[in-house]
Design an enzyme around this catalytic site. Structure first.
Site, PDB file in Angstrom:
ATOM      1  N   GLU A 283       0.850  -1.207   0.000  1.00 34.84           N
ATOM      2  CA  GLU A 283       0.000   0.000   0.000  1.00 34.84           C
ATOM      3  C   GLU A 283       0.879   1.249   0.000  1.00 34.84           C
ATOM      4  OE1 GLU A 283      -3.225  -0.165  -0.518  1.00 34.84           O
ATOM      5  OE2 GLU A 283      -2.986  -2.320  -0.497  1.00 34.84           O
ATOM      6  N   TRP A 286       1.890   1.733  -3.411  1.00 34.33           N
ATOM      7  CA  TRP A 286       0.845   2.353  -4.251  1.00 34.33           C
ATOM      8  C   TRP A 286       0.924   3.877  -4.122  1.00 34.33           C
ATOM      9  CZ3 TRP A 286      -2.057   1.071  -8.192  1.00 34.33           C
ATOM     10  CH2 TRP A 286      -2.441  -0.257  -8.387  1.00 34.33           C
ATOM     11  N   TRP A 314     -20.365  10.566 -21.085  1.00 33.55           N
ATOM     12  CA  TRP A 314     -20.931  10.389 -19.732  1.00 33.55           C
ATOM     13  C   TRP A 314     -22.380  10.841 -19.717  1.00 33.55           C
ATOM     14  CZ3 TRP A 314     -17.770   7.683 -16.780  1.00 33.55           C
ATOM     15  CH2 TRP A 314     -16.384   7.797 -16.962  1.00 33.55           C
ATOM     16  N   ASN A 349     -10.918   2.489   2.514  1.00 35.48           N
ATOM     17  CA  ASN A 349     -10.461   2.287   1.126  1.00 35.48           C
ATOM     18  C   ASN A 349     -11.412   1.411   0.307  1.00 35.48           C
ATOM     19  OD1 ASN A 349      -8.498   2.395  -1.095  1.00 35.48           O
ATOM     20  ND2 ASN A 349      -8.243   0.219  -0.623  1.00 35.48           N
ATOM     21  N   TRP A 367     -15.715  10.749 -13.762  1.00 34.79           N
ATOM     22  CA  TRP A 367     -14.990  10.516 -12.511  1.00 34.79           C
ATOM     23  C   TRP A 367     -14.417  11.802 -11.932  1.00 34.79           C
ATOM     24  CZ3 TRP A 367      -9.814  11.887 -12.665  1.00 34.79           C
ATOM     25  CH2 TRP A 367      -9.234  12.027 -13.925  1.00 34.79           C
ATOM     26  N   TRP A 390      -9.205   7.480  -8.425  1.00 38.35           N
ATOM     27  CA  TRP A 390     -10.360   7.727  -9.294  1.00 38.35           C
ATOM     28  C   TRP A 390     -10.127   7.202 -10.703  1.00 38.35           C
ATOM     29  CZ3 TRP A 390     -15.303   8.566  -8.510  1.00 38.35           C
ATOM     30  CH2 TRP A 390     -15.688   8.957  -7.235  1.00 38.35           C
TER      31      TRP A 390
HETATM   32  P1  FAD Z   1      -3.720   1.956   5.010  1.00 38.77           P
HETATM   33  O1  FAD Z   1      -4.457   0.821   4.431  1.00 38.77           O
HETATM   34  O2  FAD Z   1      -3.226   1.808   6.384  1.00 38.77           O
HETATM   35  O3  FAD Z   1      -2.481   2.238   4.033  1.00 38.77           O
HETATM   36  C1  FAD Z   1      -1.281   2.894   4.484  1.00 38.77           C
HETATM   37  C2  FAD Z   1      -0.999   4.091   3.647  1.00 38.77           C
HETATM   38  O4  FAD Z   1      -0.712   3.711   2.307  1.00 38.77           O
HETATM   39  C3  FAD Z   1      -2.152   5.059   3.541  1.00 38.77           C
HETATM   40  O5  FAD Z   1      -2.192   5.910   4.655  1.00 38.77           O
HETATM   41  C4  FAD Z   1      -1.839   5.788   2.248  1.00 38.77           C
HETATM   42  O6  FAD Z   1      -0.879   6.795   2.433  1.00 38.77           O
HETATM   43  C5  FAD Z   1      -1.216   4.693   1.409  1.00 38.77           C
HETATM   44  N1  FAD Z   1      -2.220   4.053   0.554  1.00 38.77           N
HETATM   45  C6  FAD Z   1      -2.996   3.001   0.845  1.00 38.77           C
HETATM   46  N2  FAD Z   1      -3.743   2.646  -0.212  1.00 38.77           N
HETATM   47  C7  FAD Z   1      -3.446   3.504  -1.188  1.00 38.77           C
HETATM   48  C8  FAD Z   1      -3.884   3.668  -2.520  1.00 38.77           C
HETATM   49  N3  FAD Z   1      -4.790   2.842  -3.085  1.00 38.77           N
HETATM   50  N4  FAD Z   1      -3.382   4.680  -3.234  1.00 38.77           N
HETATM   51  C9  FAD Z   1      -2.458   5.516  -2.712  1.00 38.77           C
HETATM   52  N5  FAD Z   1      -1.996   5.399  -1.462  1.00 38.77           N
HETATM   53  C10 FAD Z   1      -2.479   4.417  -0.707  1.00 38.77           C
HETATM   54  N6  FAD Z   1      -5.510   8.171  -0.300  1.00 38.77           N
HETATM   55  C11 FAD Z   1      -5.076   9.355   0.154  1.00 38.77           C
HETATM   56  O7  FAD Z   1      -4.135   9.398   0.958  1.00 38.77           O
HETATM   57  N7  FAD Z   1      -5.650  10.530  -0.261  1.00 38.77           N
HETATM   58  C12 FAD Z   1      -6.689  10.550  -1.143  1.00 38.77           C
HETATM   59  O8  FAD Z   1      -7.158  11.624  -1.511  1.00 38.77           O
HETATM   60  C13 FAD Z   1      -7.191   9.297  -1.616  1.00 38.77           C
HETATM   61  N8  FAD Z   1      -8.249   9.253  -2.453  1.00 38.77           N
HETATM   62  C14 FAD Z   1      -8.695   8.035  -2.930  1.00 38.77           C
HETATM   63  C15 FAD Z   1      -9.751   8.003  -3.850  1.00 38.77           C
HETATM   64  C16 FAD Z   1     -10.212   6.786  -4.344  1.00 38.77           C
HETATM   65  C17 FAD Z   1     -11.338   6.764  -5.343  1.00 38.77           C
HETATM   66  C18 FAD Z   1      -9.607   5.594  -3.921  1.00 38.77           C
HETATM   67  C19 FAD Z   1     -10.097   4.276  -4.440  1.00 38.77           C
HETATM   68  C20 FAD Z   1      -8.556   5.608  -3.023  1.00 38.77           C
HETATM   69  C21 FAD Z   1      -8.076   6.825  -2.513  1.00 38.77           C
HETATM   70  N9  FAD Z   1      -7.000   6.891  -1.593  1.00 38.77           N
HETATM   71  C22 FAD Z   1      -6.547   8.102  -1.158  1.00 38.77           C
HETATM   72  C23 FAD Z   1      -6.265   5.671  -1.217  1.00 38.77           C
HETATM   73  C24 FAD Z   1      -6.754   4.970   0.064  1.00 38.77           C
HETATM   74  O9  FAD Z   1      -8.140   4.823   0.036  1.00 38.77           O
HETATM   75  C25 FAD Z   1      -6.353   5.706   1.345  1.00 38.77           C
HETATM   76  O10 FAD Z   1      -4.981   6.034   1.317  1.00 38.77           O
HETATM   77  C26 FAD Z   1      -6.608   4.839   2.579  1.00 38.77           C
HETATM   78  O11 FAD Z   1      -7.963   4.473   2.652  1.00 38.77           O
HETATM   79  C27 FAD Z   1      -6.220   5.616   3.822  1.00 38.77           C
HETATM   80  O12 FAD Z   1      -6.465   4.841   4.956  1.00 38.77           O
HETATM   81  P2  FAD Z   1      -5.274   4.263   5.825  1.00 38.77           P
HETATM   82  O13 FAD Z   1      -4.307   5.348   6.126  1.00 38.77           O
HETATM   83  O14 FAD Z   1      -5.887   3.566   6.968  1.00 38.77           O
HETATM   84  O15 FAD Z   1      -4.612   3.260   4.803  1.00 38.77           O
END
Ligand code: FAD
Length: 477
Positions: A283, A286, A314, A349, A367, A390
């Site tokens: 993650e 990512w 759209w 997420n 989107w 997105w």
């Molecule tokens: P954890 O699961 O604990 O992950 C650890 C860290 O990894 C997160 O804090 C984040 O920094 C990073 N991370 C995890 N998953 C992703 C991912 N898919 N993409 C990028 N980084 C990731 N994340 C944001 O930080 N800001 C946003 O604006 C954002 N918008 C999103 C929009 C959509 C449509 C989707 C599908 C995902 C988005 N995410 C975003 C990614 C992800 O949903 C969040 O980072 C995550 O839910 C944050 O929760 P956590 O810190 O508990 O994540």
């Protein structure tokens, strides 16, 4: 006045594990920290009050930390290309240091600030602090930037990663001339959210600041990291780190976070728990992947990457969009997630993926509308991650699979089988049986009695419609 160094904080609001700050102190000169409120960022339409509140909380703690460590910290306001060079000139600093960012606006701003400083004969030094691997440091075998995650991850994971940077140490005071110059500078007090015309949330879903972020990392590392794989997709439990806002604004250093995962791997006693920890590392990768692609392809910020989506027809029905925003689509899992976002400024997420798929594939809405709505509400709103998420959900981004369509009902059955999450955010449905909540098969009369809407679209029909439109667009390419 010689021997003064200025460190400009932007999205690195901490005194620990901060590469640029640690370098600035290592020069052995007196150090001044600053943060500049940039009207071009504050006046954006996609600003979320909850994110500003988090920012202000982080700045409050940063200011206190500087004070405790006997270094001045200055808050300024205005266009950085004017404010930073003028401040550096007025203080007579020899060098200005900051950590780089991937966003197109930040890159342009930093080039302008650099020019302004160079014109005044002031040295500039920058670092890649928010990433474990710098964008220029990783390429495909043909020398190009990666556009697909899996090979990126394979290469990225083998790259060497730095240990946390040295903490800011106490300062030794200032010469009289330096002190006088500091007193002449036009600084502002820390504003409140009200000063900008927003009302404060009583309790933020994520506590701002460096100390809270470190505690959160510790708690996650102790309790959830080794179960991450099993728990991360269940929105009704705290199975993820909730570090996204801290990582976005740099309340925690990424090397510190990575070190936690390495220590956990060393301590782990089973392949299963090592696998869980590696899933979390993926993650973090990512996060870096999306930052790298934005750095290399800044045009992503303005629109789709893949050709079929550049002129996609759209439906863009404003009433449907309104219902999605308010959590009134008649699809319980979608509505629960949108209400979580609207109430707290954070969304799980799994649910971000569900609502994004629903907006783009079920409502056939661009989107970018959803991207913007998320930025207006998310505490962790971040251009690279949000745009990446997105575009991934819309199938318009850098991803091999063209059409990813989530069925809201199967998603709810799989990830919220007892409807705990749905019930938490849709209290009006608490008397409805779990199986009906997750399948969405709630009889119209029950919906009416609960003041809950009928489904605004039919999933199967819209799915066919989307595929048809996609096929046509591809044929016309
Ligand atoms: P954890 O699961 O604990 O992950 C650890 C860290 O990894 C997160 O804090 C984040 O920094 C990073 N991370 C995890 N998953 C992703 C991912 N898919 N993409 C990028 N980084 C990731 N994340 C944001 O930080 N800001 C946003 O604006 C954002 N918008 C999103 C929009 C959509 C449509 C989707 C599908 C995902 C988005 N995410 C975003 C990614 C992800 O949903 C969040 O980072 C995550 O839910 C944050 O929760 P956590 O810190 O508990 O994540």
């Amino acid at each position: 006045m010689a021997n003064l160094i200025l460190f400009w904080h932007r999205r690195d609001l901490r005194v620990t594990d901060n590469l640029g700050l640690s370098y600035a102190q290592s020069k052995g000169h007196s150090l001044v920290g600053c943060f500049c409120f940039d009207p071009d960022i504050l006046n954006r339409e996609d600003i979320a009050p909850v994110r500003l509140q988090y920012l202000l909380g982080c700045l409050q703690e940063l200011q206190d930390n500087y004070q405790k460590l006997n270094h001045p910290f200055l808050l300024l306001q205005g266009k950085p290309e004017q404010v930073i060079p003028n401040l550096a000139r007025d203080l007579g600093v020899m060098e200005v240091v900051w950590n780089r960012d991937v966003e197109p606006y930040s890159q342009l701003r930093d080039r302008r600030v650099t020019e302004g400083l160079k014109e005044k004969g002031i040295e500039v030094t920058t670092f890649w602090d928010q990433l474990l691997v710098a964008p220029e440091a990783i390429r495909t075998q043909t020398g190009n930037p990666y556009t697909v995650y899996t090979p990126f991850w394979k290469n990225w994971q083998g790259k060497q990663k730095l240990d946390p940077a040295a903490h800011l140490q106490p300062g030794g005071g200032f010469f009289e001339g330096q002190q006088n110059a500091l007193e002449q500078v036009n600084v502002i007090p820390l504003p409140s959210l009200k000063d900008w015309g927003y009302s404060e949330s009583e309790e933020l879903v994520i506590i701002p600041g460096e100390r809270a972020a470190q505690e959160q990392l510790q708690k996650f590392g102790d309790r959830s990291l080794e179960f991450y794989e099993q728990q991360r997709n269940t929105p009704s439990i705290e199975g993820t780190s909730k570090l996204s806002a801290a990582l976005k604004l740099g309340a925690i250093g990424i090397r510190r976070v990575w070190q936690t995962t390495q220590q956990a791997i060393r301590k782990s006693t089973s392949d299963k728990s090592r696998q869980n920890i590696q899933t979390w590392q993926q993650e973090l990768a990512w996060r870096e992947f999306y930052q790298h692609v934005l750095y290399h392809f800044p045009e992503l910020a303005d629109g789709p990457y893949r050709e079929p989506f550049k002129h996609f027809p759209w439906q863009n029905n404003p009433q449907h969009f309104q219902a999605w925003c308010e959590g009134k689509t008649g699809y319980p899992i979608v509505d629960a997630a949108m209400r979580q976002l609207n109430t707290t400024g954070w969304m799980h997420n799994r649910c971000r993926m569900i609502v994004a798929s629903f907006l783009t594939k079920d409502l056939i809405i661009n989107w970018q509308w959803g991207e913007s709505y998320f930025m207006q509400h998310l505490i962790d709103g971040d251009l690279a991650a949000n745009n990446g998420g997105w575009q991934w959900s819309a199938s318009s981004g850098m991803d091999a699979k063209p059409l990813r369509i989530f069925n809201p009902s199967s998603q709810a059955q799989k990830f919220d089988p007892k409807a705990k999450y749905i019930r938490q955010w849709l209290p009006e449905l608490k008397s409805v049986e779990a199986k009906d909540l997750v399948t969405g098969d709630i009889p119209p009369l029950v919906r009416q009695a609960c003041h809950y809407p009928l489904p605004i679209v039919d999933h199967n029909q819209q799915q066919r419609e989307f595929k048809q439109r996609y096929k046509q667009v591809k044929e016309n390419l």
